[in-house]
Structures are given as structure tokens and as C-alpha cells.
Design an enzyme around this catalytic site. Sequence first.
Site, PDB file in Angstrom:
ATOM      1  N   ARG A 170       0.816  -1.222   0.000  1.00  0.00           N
ATOM      2  CA  ARG A 170       0.000   0.000   0.000  1.00  0.00           C
ATOM      3  C   ARG A 170       0.847   1.267   0.000  1.00  0.00           C
ATOM      4  NH1 ARG A 170      -2.430  -3.642  -1.174  1.00  0.00           N
ATOM      5  NH2 ARG A 170      -4.360  -4.512  -0.331  1.00  0.00           N
ATOM      6  N   SER A 193     -11.390   0.046   3.423  1.00  0.00           N
ATOM      7  CA  SER A 193     -10.514  -0.555   4.429  1.00  0.00           C
ATOM      8  C   SER A 193      -9.754   0.534   5.182  1.00  0.00           C
ATOM      9  CB  SER A 193      -9.546  -1.510   3.739  1.00  0.00           C
ATOM     10  OG  SER A 193      -8.747  -2.176   4.664  1.00  0.00           O
ATOM     11  N   GLU A 218      -4.714   3.051   6.670  1.00  0.00           N
ATOM     12  CA  GLU A 218      -4.664   2.872   5.217  1.00  0.00           C
ATOM     13  C   GLU A 218      -5.400   4.013   4.527  1.00  0.00           C
ATOM     14  OE1 GLU A 218      -6.169  -0.377   1.881  1.00  0.00           O
ATOM     15  OE2 GLU A 218      -5.457  -1.089   3.810  1.00  0.00           O
TER      16      GLU A 218
END
Length: 293
Positions: free
Chosen positions: A166, A215, A285
Site C-alpha cells: 500500500r 478498508s 490505510e
Amino acid sequence: MPQPRGKLTPNAPLAPLVWFKSGGAAEWLFEPADADDLAAFLAALDPQTPVMGLGLGSNMIVRDGGVPGVVVRLGKAFAAVEQLDDTTLRCGGGASGILVSSKARDWGIGGIEFLRSIPGTVGGFVRMNGGAYGRETCDILVDCEIVLRSGERRVLANADLGYTYRHSSLPEGTIVVSATFRGFPKASEDIQTEMDRIAAAREESQPLRSKTGGSTFKNPEGYKAWALVDAAGCRGLRRGDAQVSEKHCNFLLNLGDATSADIEALGEDVRARVKAQSGVELEWEIQRVGVAK
């Protein structure tokens, strides 16, 4: 402000453009006519003015005080998807994951199906190494075309992006205007079957019809973030109209009139409880941008 060919709007509300439906305004919202327009605008813009890209707003908390500087939103001019050969697609930075995966299916290109499950655009996938269901953007990216904050245009190969989980090494203020993805030959009906499986799995496990940001926390090595949140007793936890989803506790929800401050503070409550319960420090995130009110 430089005068572009595209649309430049002062004091533009961002809440309608992000999934949480909360937050303040952009000092300026710029929707460029094309990549040349974007490059010329950024080259002429005061170098001290901050620049931020905005896709579908699915993975973002815009703080209540708004976003200073210029927010760049890529519209229809950046949403085209074209086939280069039997296994390769070139996609505009504003193209959605659903569009890219559907075009790949139509052309019999496999390995792209996972983008069906990510509610964002190509520019965001490239910047954040977006992924799901065992695949990541770094698995399919050949190269991308970017416009740097200075207005300089470059093409970067996959290896230039410093991909980790990520994360990419793209400099702040960089806008991804297109990307080339490569898959492999696969029957269209088999691709559709996989996309249907992914869609069904998301529908069953995630609060898709809620005001959410997707998320919330990265999966720490060796753990699932949702399981840590659940074990810390945070399922259903609330702060005002902000709530940890009872369906999938790595999702935060805006039940009605939650402010971005409520949502972010709830996330910090969760992080503190998980740290106290398991010793694991969750990393956000979701991007949190702008200034507090």
C-alpha cells in the site's frame, strides 16, 4: 491562479465527492481538460501552493477545515481504456477499477479481475499500490505517465515506483495521468466468473451501501486488521454518528451527520484499544487530508 482550459472552482465543497460525505472545501478544485492542460497549469502555479489528487474519494477522510491549495480531479478526459495488444491495456488516471476490469474481460485479458473490487481510480491504484484478493497493482503495472508538481511530465517504469504494501515512492503533488497494465490471455467467461465471485464476496462481507471509506487500517505483518479490531472489542464502537461497522470491523461508517473529526477520532480510539489489547500498532490505510476545523 493560472487560467487553464479546464474547470477551476474556488472554495469547492469536497464532502459530496468523497464516500464518507463529510469534510470541508478545497481552496481550489481543478478539473483539467487534458494532460497538457494539467502540466501547463502546474508549471505556472506558485511552487509554494500544495497540490493533491482526488479520485473517487473512497479511501479518504477530508478534514473539516478543508484542503488548502489545489485539489486536482481527473474527469472523463482521463477515463479512457484502450487495448494495446493481446495482454496489455492503457488506462487513463481517472478510469475506475470496474471499467478497467470490464474492458479487460471483454478483450480476454486475465489477471486484472481484482480491480473490480477496489472502489477507486487508476491514479489512486498506482499511487497506493492498491490491491485485493491476493493481487496488487505492482503485479500488473508496466509503467505510468505522471505530471510532477513542477509540471514536468515523465513516464516511470514499475521498478521506479519503490512499491511496498500500500505504498509507492511517488513524490507529493504528483498526478498519475495514465498507466499501462499487463495481464495474460484468459477466456472472457472465466474472467466474468472470477469477477462475479469477487463481487459476491464483497457484498457478503463489506458494508457497501453505507457512507464509508473502505478498508481503514493496513494489515500488520502476520495479522488481519479486522481481527485485531474485533478482539479489542471495537465492533460497533461509536463516537457520535461515526461507527465501527458491525459487518466488517475494518470499516468505519458515517451513520448520518458524523464530522470528519468524529470519524478520525473513532479511528484513533480503535488504534489505542488495539494497541492496549494486543500490543500491535495499527497504521492508517485511509488517507487523512486537509486541516482540522
